[in-house]
Write an enzyme that holds these catalytic residues in place. Sequence first.
Site, PDB file in Angstrom:
ATOM      1  N   THR A 238       5.670   7.006  -2.094  1.00 14.13           N
ATOM      2  CA  THR A 238       4.411   6.839  -1.374  1.00 14.13           C
ATOM      3  C   THR A 238       4.304   7.966  -0.357  1.00 14.13           C
ATOM      4  O   THR A 238       5.016   7.980   0.643  1.00 14.13           O
ATOM      5  CB  THR A 238       4.382   5.475  -0.661  1.00 14.13           C
ATOM      6  OG1 THR A 238       4.597   4.443  -1.617  1.00 14.13           O
ATOM      7  CG2 THR A 238       3.040   5.263   0.026  1.00 14.13           C
TER       8      THR A 238
ATOM      9  N   LYS B  68      -1.673   2.577  -4.153  1.00  9.32           N
ATOM     10  CA  LYS B  68      -0.436   2.202  -3.459  1.00  9.32           C
ATOM     11  C   LYS B  68      -0.678   2.048  -1.958  1.00  9.32           C
ATOM     12  O   LYS B  68      -0.044   1.223  -1.295  1.00  9.32           O
ATOM     13  CB  LYS B  68       0.641   3.256  -3.703  1.00  9.32           C
ATOM     14  CG  LYS B  68       2.005   2.898  -3.095  1.00  9.32           C
ATOM     15  CD  LYS B  68       2.604   1.642  -3.725  1.00  9.32           C
ATOM     16  CE  LYS B  68       3.898   1.204  -3.016  1.00  9.32           C
ATOM     17  NZ  LYS B  68       4.967   2.205  -3.117  1.00  9.32           N
TER      18      LYS B  68
END
Length: 305
Positions: free
Chosen positions: A98, A174
Amino acid sequence: MTSTDTVAVLGLGAMGLPIATRLAGAFAVRGHDIAADRLCLAEQAGIAPHPTARGAAAGAGVVLLAVRDAAQLEEALFGPDGVAGVLDPGAVVLLTSTVGREAVPPVVQRLRERGVGLVDAPLSGGPARAGAGDLLVVVGAEPAALATARPVLERLASTLTVVGDAPGDGQALKTVNQLLCGVHIAAAAEALALADALGLDPARTLAALEAGAAGSFMLGNRGPRMLEAYDDDGAEVLSRLDIFVKDLGIVGDAARTAGLATPVAAAAEQLFLLGRTQGLGAADDSAVIRVVAPGRRGGTETPGA
């Protein structure tokens, strides 16, 4: 020569090592990490250890990056030991971390100049699920690059969702996922701290909550570790607290760019920031309960005892 049967995993930390171990059951896997002990563990798991990232990546069809943030992504690809220069045309970089949507387009452009694709595939689920191939993976990628990486992704994922054809689309989804995860962990910490402050047994409370409408994955997963947060050694570190400082920072940046208020996520971010300030950054993220309640009033009994 590039081989699509060869996968390089760069970063053998809490997620990278179980990922590499899972892949080693189906591919020739090379691994690299700056920590010698992680390389030893990788070798024991059937992964070919490499002392340099470039050595691990040369000739690999898929190079999987398990890095912490955008700075490490840049370093891994374009730094002094960056692997971009040794990748063959047609190879694919599989980004599982991420890092935020804004970090992806410049990397895509630089890789494209070398004939290398990028599959934006941040994943969620934790180390145990990574080792079992039970991860949630959300993907943004051009079709050709995705086709190269798909066998690797399918080995890792129980749920594989392609959200768009552009790298960065996976990061966007995400980011939404991490908003919910961070808020849920913070809420679980407040709930268990309140139960203790009201004189309830935290373990019995956790068991009752999990059985009802208030249950959530994060309550069930982090709750038991929150009960260990006050032990001398704390809970086993499966996901560092400072990861959510980063991730909720990405959430805040994305929301501001979109012109959207996210006050609940911002409040959760403050708890994780306080935890890092208090020296808990390297602790498991369940230790955020110690920010809500630095001390604990009651004891813990085993449910049903």
